[in-house]
Design a protein around this motif. Structure first.
Motif, mmCIF file in Angstrom:
data_model
loop_
_atom_site.group_PDB
_atom_site.id
_atom_site.type_symbol
_atom_site.label_atom_id
_atom_site.label_comp_id
_atom_site.label_asym_id
_atom_site.label_seq_id
_atom_site.Cartn_x
_atom_site.Cartn_y
_atom_site.Cartn_z
ATOM 1 N N VAL A 59 1.001 -1.154 0.086
ATOM 2 C CA VAL A 59 0.144 -0.033 -0.028
ATOM 3 C C VAL A 59 0.896 1.149 -0.054
ATOM 4 O O VAL A 59 1.865 1.378 0.793
ATOM 5 C CB VAL A 59 -0.973 0.115 1.267
ATOM 6 C CG1 VAL A 59 -1.660 1.291 1.470
ATOM 7 C CG2 VAL A 59 -1.747 -1.223 1.155
ATOM 8 N N MET A 67 -0.920 -5.360 -0.684
ATOM 9 C CA MET A 67 -2.224 -5.371 -1.358
ATOM 10 C C MET A 67 -2.197 -6.415 -2.697
ATOM 11 O O MET A 67 -2.875 -6.408 -3.437
ATOM 12 C CB MET A 67 -2.505 -3.857 -1.971
ATOM 13 C CG MET A 67 -1.212 -3.319 -2.907
ATOM 14 S SD MET A 67 -2.037 -1.482 -3.275
ATOM 15 C CE MET A 67 -0.715 -1.077 -3.955
ATOM 16 N N VAL A 82 -7.524 -6.054 1.339
ATOM 17 C CA VAL A 82 -6.708 -4.883 1.380
ATOM 18 C C VAL A 82 -6.943 -3.714 0.499
ATOM 19 O O VAL A 82 -6.986 -2.767 0.969
ATOM 20 C CB VAL A 82 -5.171 -5.342 1.375
ATOM 21 C CG1 VAL A 82 -4.305 -4.091 1.587
ATOM 22 C CG2 VAL A 82 -4.759 -6.412 2.545
ATOM 23 N N VAL A 83 -7.053 -4.107 -0.721
ATOM 24 C CA VAL A 83 -7.304 -2.816 -1.572
ATOM 25 C C VAL A 83 -8.595 -2.321 -1.295
ATOM 26 O O VAL A 83 -8.711 -1.141 -1.268
ATOM 27 C CB VAL A 83 -7.338 -3.578 -3.308
ATOM 28 C CG1 VAL A 83 -7.812 -2.504 -4.163
ATOM 29 C CG2 VAL A 83 -6.154 -4.095 -3.502
ATOM 30 N N THR A 86 -8.289 -0.384 2.033
ATOM 31 C CA THR A 86 -7.400 0.807 1.807
ATOM 32 C C THR A 86 -8.047 1.929 1.038
ATOM 33 O O THR A 86 -7.425 2.946 1.171
ATOM 34 C CB THR A 86 -6.008 0.528 1.830
ATOM 35 O OG1 THR A 86 -6.071 -0.506 0.499
ATOM 36 C CG2 THR A 86 -5.405 -0.371 2.950
#
Length: 209
Positions: A59, A67, A82-83, A86
């Motif tokens: 990230v 990510m 995660v994408v 975040t």
């Protein structure tokens, strides 16, 4: 549980992996931190040693949080959770991926001092110094599968529960003696977790071979 360093963690893993000694395994270290772990495993149970080149896509404002990951043979793994959490945009992801592909190619030139050892029909043990999200190891498993090994085993000294769950779906067996309830970071379970240089990795591989 605290490991003195990566070599000690690898020796501890080697003790758990003794049942693979008869399989003449191929131990693949993920540079850079996984290489000393892999060397110590190989020194304990025998077999062959090589590297598997993979790069984490971090990230932008938290590089240690993966990510996704990329590896040799054009493999690309996305950590969608995660994408999403975040809010990384496709453009931001692409920018980081481009940078990591440049670094992946640089490492290939520096660390591939000998041709890769064939994985076909081998028992392959993928070793790293730990898993937080598991994205890098996931990419490594996908790369390994492309080469038709007999068995893919992942061996790490420490992992988050989430990463362990993710990798168990990709590997035939996962060996991990330490799964903290909350893993703040892989480095937190090591006394010595220094950033390895390319020269250290090349030296470790050369001495072990």
């Amino acid at each position: 549980m605290i490991y003195p360093n990566r070599e000690a963690a690898g020796r501890a893993l080697g003790g758990v992996l003794e049942h693979f000694r008869a399989a003449d395994p191929l131990i693949l270290g993920l540079p850079r931190g996984g290489v000393p772990v892999a060397v110590a495993i190989r020194d304990t149970i025998g077999g062959d040693l090589d590297v598997l080149l993979v790069r984490k896509i971090g990230v932008p404002w938290q590089p240690e949080l993966a990510m996704g990951a990329i590896g040799e043979d054009g493999v690309r793994v996305l950590n969608a959770d995660v994408v999403a959490t975040t809010g990384v945009t496709p453009e931001q992801f692409a920018d980081i991926e481009d940078l990591e592909r440049v670094e992946l190619e640089r490492r290939r030139h520096v660390l591939r001092t000998e041709p890769p050892i064939p994985l076909k029909d081998r028992t392959v043990i993928i070793a790293d110094d730990g898993m937080a999200t598991g994205a890098t190891v996931a990419a490594a498993c996908e790369i390994a599968r492309l080469h038709e090994p007999r068995r893919v085993v992942v061996a790490v000294p420490v992992s988050s529960a989430e990463a362990l769950h993710r990798i168990r779906a990709l590997a035939d067996e996962v060996i991990c003696p330490l799964v903290p309830r909350a893993l703040g970071g892989v480095g937190g379970v090591y006394r010595d977790f220094h950033q390895l240089s390319d020269a250290e990795v090349v030296r470790l591989l050369g001495e072990s071979r």
